[in-house]
Scaffold this motif. Structure first.
Motif, PDB file in Angstrom:
ATOM      1  N   SER A 151       0.820  -1.217   0.000  1.00  0.00           N
ATOM      2  CA  SER A 151       0.000   0.000   0.000  1.00  0.00           C
ATOM      3  C   SER A 151       0.855   1.269   0.000  1.00  0.00           C
ATOM      4  N   LEU A 152       2.180   1.105   0.000  1.00  0.00           N
ATOM      5  CA  LEU A 152       3.071   2.261  -0.003  1.00  0.00           C
ATOM      6  C   LEU A 152       3.018   2.982  -1.349  1.00  0.00           C
ATOM      7  N   LYS A 153       3.183   4.296  -1.309  1.00  0.00           N
ATOM      8  CA  LYS A 153       3.311   5.058  -2.544  1.00  0.00           C
ATOM      9  C   LYS A 153       4.808   5.231  -2.804  1.00  0.00           C
ATOM     10  N   VAL A 154       5.300   4.573  -3.842  1.00  0.00           N
ATOM     11  CA  VAL A 154       6.732   4.593  -4.151  1.00  0.00           C
ATOM     12  C   VAL A 154       6.972   5.466  -5.378  1.00  0.00           C
ATOM     13  N   ASN A 155       7.912   6.366  -5.263  1.00  0.00           N
ATOM     14  CA  ASN A 155       8.240   7.295  -6.341  1.00  0.00           C
ATOM     15  C   ASN A 155       8.773   6.548  -7.568  1.00  0.00           C
ATOM     16  N   GLN A 156       8.332   6.961  -8.755  1.00  0.00           N
ATOM     17  CA  GLN A 156       8.779   6.343 -10.005  1.00  0.00           C
ATOM     18  C   GLN A 156      10.293   6.387 -10.154  1.00  0.00           C
ATOM     19  N   ASN A 157      10.913   7.432  -9.611  1.00  0.00           N
ATOM     20  CA  ASN A 157      12.373   7.543  -9.701  1.00  0.00           C
ATOM     21  C   ASN A 157      13.079   6.364  -9.036  1.00  0.00           C
ATOM     22  N   ILE A 158      12.453   5.839  -7.986  1.00  0.00           N
ATOM     23  CA  ILE A 158      13.033   4.685  -7.289  1.00  0.00           C
ATOM     24  C   ILE A 158      13.006   3.470  -8.212  1.00  0.00           C
ATOM     25  N   PHE A 159      11.902   3.281  -8.927  1.00  0.00           N
ATOM     26  CA  PHE A 159      11.817   2.154  -9.867  1.00  0.00           C
ATOM     27  C   PHE A 159      12.867   2.295 -10.962  1.00  0.00           C
ATOM     28  N   ASP A 160      13.113   3.518 -11.393  1.00  0.00           N
ATOM     29  CA  ASP A 160      14.148   3.753 -12.410  1.00  0.00           C
ATOM     30  C   ASP A 160      15.517   3.337 -11.880  1.00  0.00           C
ATOM     31  N   GLU A 161      15.782   3.660 -10.615  1.00  0.00           N
ATOM     32  CA  GLU A 161      17.058   3.276  -9.997  1.00  0.00           C
ATOM     33  C   GLU A 161      17.177   1.759  -9.889  1.00  0.00           C
ATOM     34  N   LEU A 162      16.067   1.118  -9.532  1.00  0.00           N
ATOM     35  CA  LEU A 162      16.085  -0.340  -9.368  1.00  0.00           C
ATOM     36  C   LEU A 162      16.194  -1.053 -10.713  1.00  0.00           C
ATOM     37  N   SER A 163      15.615  -0.454 -11.752  1.00  0.00           N
ATOM     38  CA  SER A 163      15.584  -1.106 -13.073  1.00  0.00           C
ATOM     39  C   SER A 163      16.976  -1.372 -13.633  1.00  0.00           C
ATOM     40  N   ILE A 164      17.924  -0.513 -13.302  1.00  0.00           N
ATOM     41  CA  ILE A 164      19.271  -0.693 -13.873  1.00  0.00           C
ATOM     42  C   ILE A 164      20.060  -1.781 -13.148  1.00  0.00           C
ATOM     43  N   LEU A 165      19.470  -2.367 -12.099  1.00  0.00           N
ATOM     44  CA  LEU A 165      20.150  -3.424 -11.347  1.00  0.00           C
ATOM     45  C   LEU A 165      19.865  -4.816 -11.904  1.00  0.00           C
ATOM     46  N   ILE A 166      19.221  -4.874 -13.064  1.00  0.00           N
ATOM     47  CA  ILE A 166      18.914  -6.165 -13.695  1.00  0.00           C
ATOM     48  C   ILE A 166      20.179  -7.027 -13.785  1.00  0.00           C
ATOM     49  N   GLU A 167      20.027  -8.329 -13.564  1.00  0.00           N
ATOM     50  CA  GLU A 167      21.169  -9.246 -13.524  1.00  0.00           C
ATOM     51  C   GLU A 167      20.949 -10.373 -14.530  1.00  0.00           C
ATOM     52  N   LYS A 168      21.928 -10.623 -15.391  1.00  0.00           N
ATOM     53  CA  LYS A 168      21.797 -11.652 -16.428  1.00  0.00           C
ATOM     54  C   LYS A 168      22.446 -12.986 -16.031  1.00  0.00           C
TER      55      LYS A 168
END
Length: 286
Positions: free
Chosen positions: A257-274
């Motif tokens: 139920s937390l409101k999470v800023n889109q900028n945080i998702f952008d930061e997390l998105s670059i942590l993708i691991e192959k």
């Protein structure tokens, strides 16, 4: 509608890299299911391979008179006796039907394709609503789609590190397939203290530290980051999570139920691991 689904592997097995408490007690199971009923968590995921999970879940549900959508999975060892093992699942769960019945892994289907006809017969008998597959690799899904296999439900790994299946979500929705994701916490890896990890994880320790740093700076729990990262994807129907206890479940539900800023998702998105040695827990060297 509540996107959270309760995974029950820890009802029957001592499971997870960060699990310090072992198998959940019978009293805790009752309390957990009562809370699910109260909070409209309407889907419970189990499997024949989860030790005594089906049996303990069935006993608890009978005591509570809780009607819920149950999904179970056909274990590899039972794929040659589908009808018998399915009847045993119903007996253990103390129900006459379940919402979904899935292959626990793709090879079970691939090596025994005739078993699919038997599961379809179970569906025609209205003992299951949906036939499904629990998958690990995109090429497995591609084979099902290419061959136009008629399935209704799929369970896939997805997390901040593992986003291999995202390109297929839209196509699955076009085919009316219900999408469940698992491993959003990567079996607890995201919670584990860096100093407790083996050298196997050296290549992602910086990324794990970054997630912890974002959690602290934004005052959002790591569970909140993981769950909201998944919840923002519109095509996902259910997020299956395992828990250690009732408090753990409450914290996870509150996180959604937390409101999470889109900028945080952008930061997390670059942590993708192959690296599959990291994103596939069965390859871990602990």
């Amino acid at each position: 509608k509540n996107k959270l689904a309760l995974g029950t592997v820890q009802f029957g097995l001592d499971y997870g890299i960060n699990n310090k408490k072992g198998i959940i007690s019978s009293d805790q199971i009752i309390n957990i299911l009562n809370y699910c009923k109260e909070k409209n968590i309407d889907t419970i995921d189990t499997a024949q391979a989860y030790g005594t999970s089906e049996e303990r879940l069935g006993l608890a549900l009978r005591k509570l008179n809780f009607k819920v959508n149950i999904i179970s999975k056909l274990s590899q060892k039972n794929v040659k006796c589908v009808l018998k093992s399915f009847d045993e699942t119903l007996f253990k769960l103390n129900v006459s039907k379940i919402h979904g019945f899935m292959y626990h892994d793709f090879n079970s289907y691939k090596n025994n394709k005739s078993s699919f006809d038997l599961i379809q017969r179970i569906k025609e008998n209205k003992q299951i609503d949906k036939i499904g597959f629990s998958l690990y690799f995109p090429n497995e899904l591609e084979e099902l789609l290419k061959n136009n296999i008629q399935f209704d439900l799929v369970q896939l790994p997805h997390s901040i590190f593992d986003r291999r299946f995202e390109p297929y979500f839209e196509e699955l929705k076009k085919r009316n397939v219900e999408i469940h994701i698992r491993s959003v916490f990567l079996q607890g890896l995201f919670f584990t203290e860096i100093k407790e990890l083996s050298t196997h994880f050296d290549c992602v320790k910086d990324k794990l530290l970054k997630i912890k740093e974002i959690s602290r700076s934004e005052n959002v729990s790591i569970a909140g980051l993981c769950l909201n990262f998944a919840q923002r994807i519109k095509n996902i129907d259910k997020i299956v999570i395992g828990i250690d206890n009732l408090q753990n479940l409450k914290e996870n539900l509150n996180s959604l139920s937390l409101k999470v800023n889109q900028n945080i998702f952008d930061e997390l998105s670059i942590l993708i691991e192959k690296n599959e040695d990291i994103i596939l827990p069965y390859k871990w060297i602990k």
